[in-house]
Motif scaffolding. Structure first.
Motif, mmCIF file in Angstrom:
data_model
loop_
_atom_site.group_PDB
_atom_site.id
_atom_site.type_symbol
_atom_site.label_atom_id
_atom_site.label_comp_id
_atom_site.label_asym_id
_atom_site.label_seq_id
_atom_site.Cartn_x
_atom_site.Cartn_y
_atom_site.Cartn_z
ATOM 1 N N HIS A 1 5.464 13.290 -0.655
ATOM 2 C CA HIS A 1 4.109 13.124 -0.157
ATOM 3 C C HIS A 1 3.667 11.667 -0.053
ATOM 4 O O HIS A 1 2.465 11.409 0.127
ATOM 5 N N SER A 2 4.590 10.737 -0.166
ATOM 6 C CA SER A 2 4.154 9.339 -0.186
ATOM 7 C C SER A 2 5.230 8.384 0.324
ATOM 8 O O SER A 2 6.428 8.613 0.137
ATOM 9 N N SER A 3 4.768 7.299 0.954
ATOM 10 C CA SER A 3 5.647 6.217 1.388
ATOM 11 C C SER A 3 5.059 4.883 0.967
ATOM 12 O O SER A 3 3.834 4.719 0.904
ATOM 13 N N ASP A 4 5.926 3.915 0.683
ATOM 14 C CA ASP A 4 5.492 2.542 0.480
ATOM 15 C C ASP A 4 5.217 1.926 1.840
ATOM 16 O O ASP A 4 5.971 2.131 2.796
ATOM 17 N N ILE A 5 4.167 1.146 1.947
ATOM 18 C CA ILE A 5 3.889 0.350 3.141
ATOM 19 C C ILE A 5 4.183 -1.093 2.764
ATOM 20 O O ILE A 5 3.448 -1.709 1.989
ATOM 21 N N VAL A 6 5.283 -1.627 3.273
ATOM 22 C CA VAL A 6 5.751 -2.954 2.873
ATOM 23 C C VAL A 6 5.849 -3.867 4.096
ATOM 24 O O VAL A 6 5.941 -3.394 5.233
ATOM 25 N N MET B 1 0.847 -1.184 0.000
ATOM 26 C CA MET B 1 0.000 0.000 0.000
ATOM 27 C C MET B 1 0.882 1.233 0.000
ATOM 28 O O MET B 1 2.089 1.144 0.258
ATOM 29 N N LEU B 2 0.275 2.373 -0.308
ATOM 30 C CA LEU B 2 0.989 3.643 -0.342
ATOM 31 C C LEU B 2 0.243 4.669 0.498
ATOM 32 O O LEU B 2 -0.983 4.679 0.531
ATOM 33 N N THR B 3 0.984 5.529 1.169
ATOM 34 C CA THR B 3 0.397 6.678 1.853
ATOM 35 C C THR B 3 0.429 7.883 0.919
ATOM 36 O O THR B 3 1.297 7.967 0.046
ATOM 37 N N LEU C 1 7.495 1.560 6.814
ATOM 38 C CA LEU C 1 7.348 2.625 5.817
ATOM 39 C C LEU C 1 8.677 2.886 5.116
ATOM 40 O O LEU C 1 9.721 2.947 5.755
ATOM 41 N N VAL C 2 8.612 3.019 3.801
ATOM 42 C CA VAL C 2 9.789 3.389 3.010
ATOM 43 C C VAL C 2 9.414 4.589 2.158
ATOM 44 O O VAL C 2 8.656 4.475 1.198
#
Length: 267
Positions: free
Chosen positions: A182-187, A154-156, A176-177
Motif C-alpha cells: 500500500h505504499s511507495s517511497d517518492i525519491v 515522501m510516501l504514498t 516511485l520505489v
C-alpha cells in the motif's frame, strides 16, 4: 568462489540495510550474531555503515548500539558520520512538495513527509497503520508539515498504490520505489542509497570496489549495481537476488554472519 574471495579481500567498508537484513521488520527480531559481526569487523579495521530507507528517527536503538561508522538514511538523501555530523543532504523544494501533494490528492492517496529525524502523515487510518506502524509506530497528522521542516522524501498510501503513476510534471524530478503493498517511497530521480554511500566513500578516499553491501529490497537496487561485492538475503526481491554476487540465509538463521565467514572476511 575464487573470484568472490578476491573481491572480498579488497573490502574496507560494509553497508547494511536494516529491515529483513539486520533485523526482521515484522517482529523486530535481531540475532545476537549481529553484535558479533560488528565487533569482528571493527577488530579487522573494516568500517561499517547503515544504508536504509528509514530516516534517523527510524534507526532503532539496537541498531545505533552497534556503533556504525556511518548512517546513510532516507534512501541516501541524508548521510551522517558516527559523530552525528552531516556529510550529505538532498531535500525537496517547497514547490516540489506542493506538486506532489496536489498529485496525491488527485490520486486520492494519503501521504507522509520524511524529515531528517521525524515524520508526519496527512491522515491516520488502518491502511497507513498496517504499512508504517512496524517501522515508525504511530505518527502525528500534520498535512502542512513541509512549511516548517525540510522534507527529504515522501510516501504514498493507498489501496491502489500499484496503479498510481507519476504525472509528466513530476517524472523528471522524482520516481516511485514500492516497498509495501500500500505504499511507495517518492525519491529524487537522481537519489538512491548508492549516491549516499558514494558520498561516504568520497570522504574516505575509497573506491566502490572496496565497498560491500547487504540488502533485500528494491531500494537496494542501485547499491547492487554500484558496490564491489553485494550480498542478498534469502528473502530478497527476485530482482535483488538476480543482481547479487552472493545469496545468504535469512536473518533468523544468522545469514550475515554466515556470509562474512564464508567469504573469509571475519572468522
Amino acid at each position: 568462489m575464487t573470484d568472490l574471495l578476491d573481491k572480498a579481500s579488497k573490502i574496507k567498508i560494509i553497508f547494511f540495510d536494516i529491515d529483513d537484513t539486520l533485523r526482521v521488520k515484522t517482529t523486530s527480531f535481531m540475532p545476537e550474531s549481529i553484535k558479533r559481526v560488528f565487533s569482528a569487523l571493527k577488530a579487522k579495521d573494516i568500517l561499517t555503515g547503515i544504508a536504509t530507507g528509514r530516516n534517523l528517527y527510524g534507526v532503532v536503538p539496537e541498531i545505533r548500539a552497534l556503533n556504525p561508522d556511518f548512517l546513510v538514511t532516507i534512501n541516501g538523501a541524508y548521510v551522517e558520520d558516527g559523530k552525528h555530523q552531516p556529510i550529505y543532504q538532498q531535500s525537496f523544494s517547497d514547490e516540489l512538495v506542493e506538486g506532489i501533494v496536489d498529485w496525491m490528492k488527485a490520486e486520492k492517496s494519503d501521504y507522509a513527509y520524511v524529515a531528517a529525524d521525524d515524520l508526519r502523515v496527512s491522515a491516520w487510518n488502518d491502511l497507513i497503520d498496517e504499512a508504517i506502524q512496524p517501522i515508525y509506530g504511530t505518527l502525528k497528522v500534520e498535512p502542512d508539515y513541509y512549511q516548517s521542516e525540510k522534507v527529504y522524501q515522501m510516501l504514498t498510501f493507498s489501496d491502489h498504490d500499484d496503479k498510481i503513476k507519476l504525472p509528466e510534471s513530476l517524472v523528471k524530478e522524482v520516481r516511485l520505489v514500492r516497498w509495501h503493498e500500500h505504499s511507495s517511497d517518492i525519491v529524487p530521480v537522481e537519489g538512491s542509497k548508492a549516491i549516499g554511500c558514494q558520498k561516504v566513500l568520497d570522504q574516505l578516499g575509497l573506491k566502490p570496489e572496496e565497498a560491500m553491501n547487504f540488502g533485500d529490497g528494491l531500494n537496494d537496487r542501485e547499491l547492487f549495481d554500484w558496490a564491489g561485492l553485494s550480498v542478498a538475503m534469502e528473502v530478497s526481491h527476485p530482482e535483488i537476488l538476480e543482481k547479487a554476487d552472493y545469496i545468504t540465509d535469512k536473518v533468523e538463521n544468522d545469514g550475515i554472519l554466515k556470509a562474512l565467514q564464508e567469504l573469509k572476511i571475519i572468522d
